[in-house]
Design an enzyme around this catalytic site. Structure first.
Site, PDB file in Angstrom:
ATOM      1  N   PRO A 211       0.786  -1.227   0.000  1.00 22.27           N
ATOM      2  CA  PRO A 211       0.000   0.000   0.000  1.00 22.27           C
ATOM      3  C   PRO A 211       0.822   1.282   0.000  1.00 22.27           C
ATOM      4  O   PRO A 211       1.846   1.372   0.678  1.00 22.27           O
ATOM      5  CB  PRO A 211      -0.841  -0.102   1.277  1.00 22.27           C
ATOM      6  CG  PRO A 211      -0.225  -1.181   2.091  1.00 22.27           C
ATOM      7  CD  PRO A 211       0.470  -2.098   1.136  1.00 22.27           C
ATOM      8  N   ASN A 212       0.337   2.212  -0.772  1.00 20.53           N
ATOM      9  CA  ASN A 212       0.878   3.580  -0.861  1.00 20.53           C
ATOM     10  C   ASN A 212       2.210   3.691  -1.606  1.00 20.53           C
ATOM     11  O   ASN A 212       2.718   4.790  -1.801  1.00 20.53           O
ATOM     12  CB  ASN A 212       0.998   4.232   0.534  1.00 20.53           C
ATOM     13  CG  ASN A 212      -0.330   4.262   1.251  1.00 20.53           C
ATOM     14  OD1 ASN A 212      -1.307   4.774   0.697  1.00 20.53           O
ATOM     15  ND2 ASN A 212      -0.412   3.683   2.432  1.00 20.53           N
TER      16      ASN A 212
ATOM     17  N   ARG B 234       4.483  11.214  -2.211  1.00 28.01           N
ATOM     18  CA  ARG B 234       4.334  11.151  -0.755  1.00 28.01           C
ATOM     19  C   ARG B 234       5.682  11.391  -0.052  1.00 28.01           C
ATOM     20  O   ARG B 234       6.715  10.886  -0.511  1.00 28.01           O
ATOM     21  CB  ARG B 234       3.753   9.787  -0.325  1.00 28.01           C
ATOM     22  CG  ARG B 234       4.719   8.620  -0.480  1.00 28.01           C
ATOM     23  CD  ARG B 234       4.124   7.261  -0.146  1.00 28.01           C
ATOM     24  NE  ARG B 234       3.993   6.979   1.258  1.00 28.01           N
ATOM     25  CZ  ARG B 234       4.174   5.758   1.803  1.00 28.01           C
ATOM     26  NH1 ARG B 234       4.492   4.713   1.041  1.00 28.01           N
ATOM     27  NH2 ARG B 234       4.028   5.577   3.073  1.00 28.01           N
TER      28      ARG B 234
ATOM     29  N   TYR C 120      11.002   9.241   1.106  1.00 32.43           N
ATOM     30  CA  TYR C 120      10.975   8.220   0.045  1.00 32.43           C
ATOM     31  C   TYR C 120      11.629   8.652  -1.265  1.00 32.43           C
ATOM     32  O   TYR C 120      11.736   7.850  -2.190  1.00 32.43           O
ATOM     33  CB  TYR C 120       9.528   7.777  -0.211  1.00 32.43           C
ATOM     34  CG  TYR C 120       8.897   7.154   1.016  1.00 32.43           C
ATOM     35  CD1 TYR C 120       9.414   5.976   1.561  1.00 32.43           C
ATOM     36  CD2 TYR C 120       7.806   7.745   1.647  1.00 32.43           C
ATOM     37  CE1 TYR C 120       8.862   5.407   2.690  1.00 32.43           C
ATOM     38  CE2 TYR C 120       7.232   7.181   2.783  1.00 32.43           C
ATOM     39  CZ  TYR C 120       7.765   6.016   3.300  1.00 32.43           C
ATOM     40  OH  TYR C 120       7.222   5.451   4.412  1.00 32.43           O
TER      41      TYR C 120
ATOM     42  N   ASN D  29       8.079  -5.442  -0.861  1.00 34.00           N
ATOM     43  CA  ASN D  29       8.014  -4.301   0.051  1.00 34.00           C
ATOM     44  C   ASN D  29       6.556  -4.249   0.495  1.00 34.00           C
ATOM     45  O   ASN D  29       5.701  -3.736  -0.237  1.00 34.00           O
ATOM     46  CB  ASN D  29       8.423  -3.007  -0.656  1.00 34.00           C
ATOM     47  CG  ASN D  29       8.380  -1.816   0.293  1.00 34.00           C
ATOM     48  OD1 ASN D  29       7.801  -1.901   1.375  1.00 34.00           O
ATOM     49  ND2 ASN D  29       8.985  -0.711  -0.110  1.00 34.00           N
TER      50      ASN D  29
ATOM     51  N   ALA E 189       3.140  -0.641   4.903  1.00 41.00           N
ATOM     52  CA  ALA E 189       2.750  -0.682   6.320  1.00 41.00           C
ATOM     53  C   ALA E 189       2.307  -2.075   6.766  1.00 41.00           C
ATOM     54  O   ALA E 189       2.345  -2.385   7.967  1.00 41.00           O
ATOM     55  CB  ALA E 189       1.644   0.337   6.578  1.00 41.00           C
TER      56      ALA E 189
ATOM     57  N   HIS F 216       4.320  -4.215   9.290  1.00 39.99           N
ATOM     58  CA  HIS F 216       4.339  -4.069  10.740  1.00 39.99           C
ATOM     59  C   HIS F 216       3.229  -4.832  11.462  1.00 39.99           C
ATOM     60  O   HIS F 216       3.259  -4.932  12.681  1.00 39.99           O
ATOM     61  CB  HIS F 216       4.288  -2.573  11.092  1.00 39.99           C
ATOM     62  CG  HIS F 216       5.252  -1.760  10.272  1.00 39.99           C
ATOM     63  ND1 HIS F 216       6.601  -1.998  10.280  1.00 39.99           N
ATOM     64  CD2 HIS F 216       5.060  -0.744   9.362  1.00 39.99           C
ATOM     65  CE1 HIS F 216       7.211  -1.153   9.440  1.00 39.99           C
ATOM     66  NE2 HIS F 216       6.288  -0.391   8.869  1.00 39.99           N
TER      67      HIS F 216
ATOM     68  N   ASP G 132       2.053 -15.475   6.961  1.00 37.61           N
ATOM     69  CA  ASP G 132       1.627 -16.866   6.714  1.00 37.61           C
ATOM     70  C   ASP G 132       1.729 -17.222   5.231  1.00 37.61           C
ATOM     71  O   ASP G 132       2.127 -18.341   4.875  1.00 37.61           O
ATOM     72  CB  ASP G 132       0.178 -17.072   7.175  1.00 37.61           C
ATOM     73  CG  ASP G 132       0.073 -17.269   8.684  1.00 37.61           C
ATOM     74  OD1 ASP G 132       1.111 -17.480   9.341  1.00 37.61           O
ATOM     75  OD2 ASP G 132      -1.064 -17.202   9.196  1.00 37.61           O
TER      76      ASP G 132
ATOM     77  N   GLU H 181      12.876  -9.034   1.727  1.00 36.81           N
ATOM     78  CA  GLU H 181      12.046  -7.876   2.086  1.00 36.81           C
ATOM     79  C   GLU H 181      12.853  -6.590   1.874  1.00 36.81           C
ATOM     80  O   GLU H 181      14.013  -6.511   2.276  1.00 36.81           O
ATOM     81  CB  GLU H 181      11.614  -7.992   3.549  1.00 36.81           C
ATOM     82  CG  GLU H 181      10.742  -6.825   3.995  1.00 36.81           C
ATOM     83  CD  GLU H 181      10.112  -7.082   5.349  1.00 36.81           C
ATOM     84  OE1 GLU H 181       9.394  -8.090   5.503  1.00 36.81           O
ATOM     85  OE2 GLU H 181      10.346  -6.273   6.266  1.00 36.81           O
TER      86      GLU H 181
ATOM     87  N   HIS I 190      12.710  -2.202   2.038  1.00 40.58           N
ATOM     88  CA  HIS I 190      12.070  -0.924   2.391  1.00 40.58           C
ATOM     89  C   HIS I 190      12.928   0.202   1.871  1.00 40.58           C
ATOM     90  O   HIS I 190      14.155   0.161   2.016  1.00 40.58           O
ATOM     91  CB  HIS I 190      11.899  -0.790   3.905  1.00 40.58           C
ATOM     92  CG  HIS I 190      11.038  -1.866   4.467  1.00 40.58           C
ATOM     93  ND1 HIS I 190       9.676  -1.857   4.314  1.00 40.58           N
ATOM     94  CD2 HIS I 190      11.363  -3.011   5.093  1.00 40.58           C
ATOM     95  CE1 HIS I 190       9.189  -2.970   4.851  1.00 40.58           C
ATOM     96  NE2 HIS I 190      10.187  -3.688   5.324  1.00 40.58           N
TER      97      HIS I 190
ATOM     98  N   SER J 133      12.951   3.260   2.996  1.00 41.34           N
ATOM     99  CA  SER J 133      13.472   4.016   4.143  1.00 41.34           C
ATOM    100  C   SER J 133      14.077   3.072   5.174  1.00 41.34           C
ATOM    101  O   SER J 133      13.824   1.860   5.145  1.00 41.34           O
ATOM    102  CB  SER J 133      12.324   4.809   4.788  1.00 41.34           C
ATOM    103  OG  SER J 133      11.348   3.922   5.311  1.00 41.34           O
TER     104      SER J 133
ATOM    105  N   ARG K 161      13.010   5.196  12.273  1.00 38.49           N
ATOM    106  CA  ARG K 161      11.772   5.977  12.201  1.00 38.49           C
ATOM    107  C   ARG K 161      10.892   5.710  13.426  1.00 38.49           C
ATOM    108  O   ARG K 161      11.403   5.288  14.466  1.00 38.49           O
ATOM    109  CB  ARG K 161      11.054   5.663  10.876  1.00 38.49           C
ATOM    110  CG  ARG K 161      11.929   6.036   9.659  1.00 38.49           C
ATOM    111  CD  ARG K 161      11.214   5.796   8.350  1.00 38.49           C
ATOM    112  NE  ARG K 161      10.002   6.608   8.238  1.00 38.49           N
ATOM    113  CZ  ARG K 161       9.037   6.377   7.355  1.00 38.49           C
ATOM    114  NH1 ARG K 161       9.128   5.355   6.517  1.00 38.49           N
ATOM    115  NH2 ARG K 161       7.966   7.151   7.315  1.00 38.49           N
TER     116      ARG K 161
HETATM  117  C1  DQA Z   1       8.072   1.378   3.646  1.00 36.65           C
HETATM  118  C2  DQA Z   1       8.163   1.608   5.160  1.00 36.65           C
HETATM  119  C3  DQA Z   1       6.831   1.366   5.828  1.00 36.65           C
HETATM  120  O1  DQA Z   1       6.923   1.611   7.223  1.00 36.65           O
HETATM  121  C4  DQA Z   1       5.778   2.310   5.259  1.00 36.65           C
HETATM  122  O2  DQA Z   1       4.516   2.029   5.828  1.00 36.65           O
HETATM  123  C5  DQA Z   1       5.721   2.278   3.783  1.00 36.65           C
HETATM  124  C6  DQA Z   1       6.972   2.228   3.031  1.00 36.65           C
HETATM  125  C7  DQA Z   1       9.393   1.725   2.936  1.00 36.65           C
HETATM  126  O3  DQA Z   1       9.552   1.311   1.790  1.00 36.65           O
HETATM  127  O4  DQA Z   1      10.245   2.411   3.508  1.00 36.65           O
HETATM  128  O5  DQA Z   1       4.659   2.396   3.176  1.00 36.65           O
HETATM  129  O6  DQA Z   1       7.792   0.018   3.418  1.00 36.65           O
END
Ligand code: DQA
Length: 149
Positions: free
Chosen positions: A9-10, A17, A22, A74, A77, A80, A87, A99, A101, A103, A108
């Site tokens: 997401p996002n 954003r 980012y 990735n 959120a 977390h 699973d 995995e 990320h 950031s 953070r």
């Molecule tokens: C993220 C870090 C996550 O905490 C955040 O919710 C994201 C982006 C990252 O790529 O740094 O949406 O996965």
């Protein structure tokens, strides 16, 4: 190598954003760059993004059914708190998953310090911006085709 890259997401909003966190490259630019890099390494790559947990889970299952060699994920959120994604990743073991990320989640807010999905992965890369995806390809190359020396 056949690699599936999944973004949660996002992540489609990257470049718009929180640019201080980012970066300024758009999601589309990062995807194109990642595809070029994968192509130059001789990999077949599919890159997808979803804002829905269930869709990401379906795609993880698809990676198994379509015999991908590895996943780069990735989970945004969901990292977390999504035990469902944890699973799903466990259910396709031993397919290697890395995995990523953009950031450094450990530098953070405290809620980002925990990844419930990373324990189902061979490892986690964070804090290297979009380079994380390419470093994850390095990791998959090593783990999918381990060198004999
Ligand atoms: C993220 C870090 C996550 O905490 C955040 O919710 C994201 C982006 C990252 O790529 O740094 O949406 O996965």
């Amino acid at each position: 190598m056949k690699i599936l890259v999944l973004n949660g997401p996002n992540l489609n909003m990257v470049g718009i954003r929180e640019r201080g966190i980012y970066g300024v490259k758009t999601y589309e630019e990062i995807v194109q760059w990642m595809k070029d890099e994968a192509g130059s390494r001789g990999h077949e790559i599919e890159v997808r993004q979803s804002n829905s947990e269930g869709e990401l889970i379906d795609w993880i299952h698809e990676a198994y059914l379509k015999a991908y060699d590895g996943i780069i994920i990735n989970p945004g959120a969901y990292t977390h708190y999504s035990y469902a994604i944890f699973d799903a990743l466990k259910s396709i073991a031993p397919m290697p998953v890395v995995e990523v990320h953009l950031s450094n989640i450990h530098a953070r807010e405290s809620f980002r310090h925990t990844s419930v999905t990373a324990p189902a992965c061979i490892g986690q890369l964070c804090g290297f911006g979009e380079w994380g995806y390419v470093l994850a390809m390095d990791a998959l190359e090593k783990f999918v085709r381990p060198s004999i020396d």
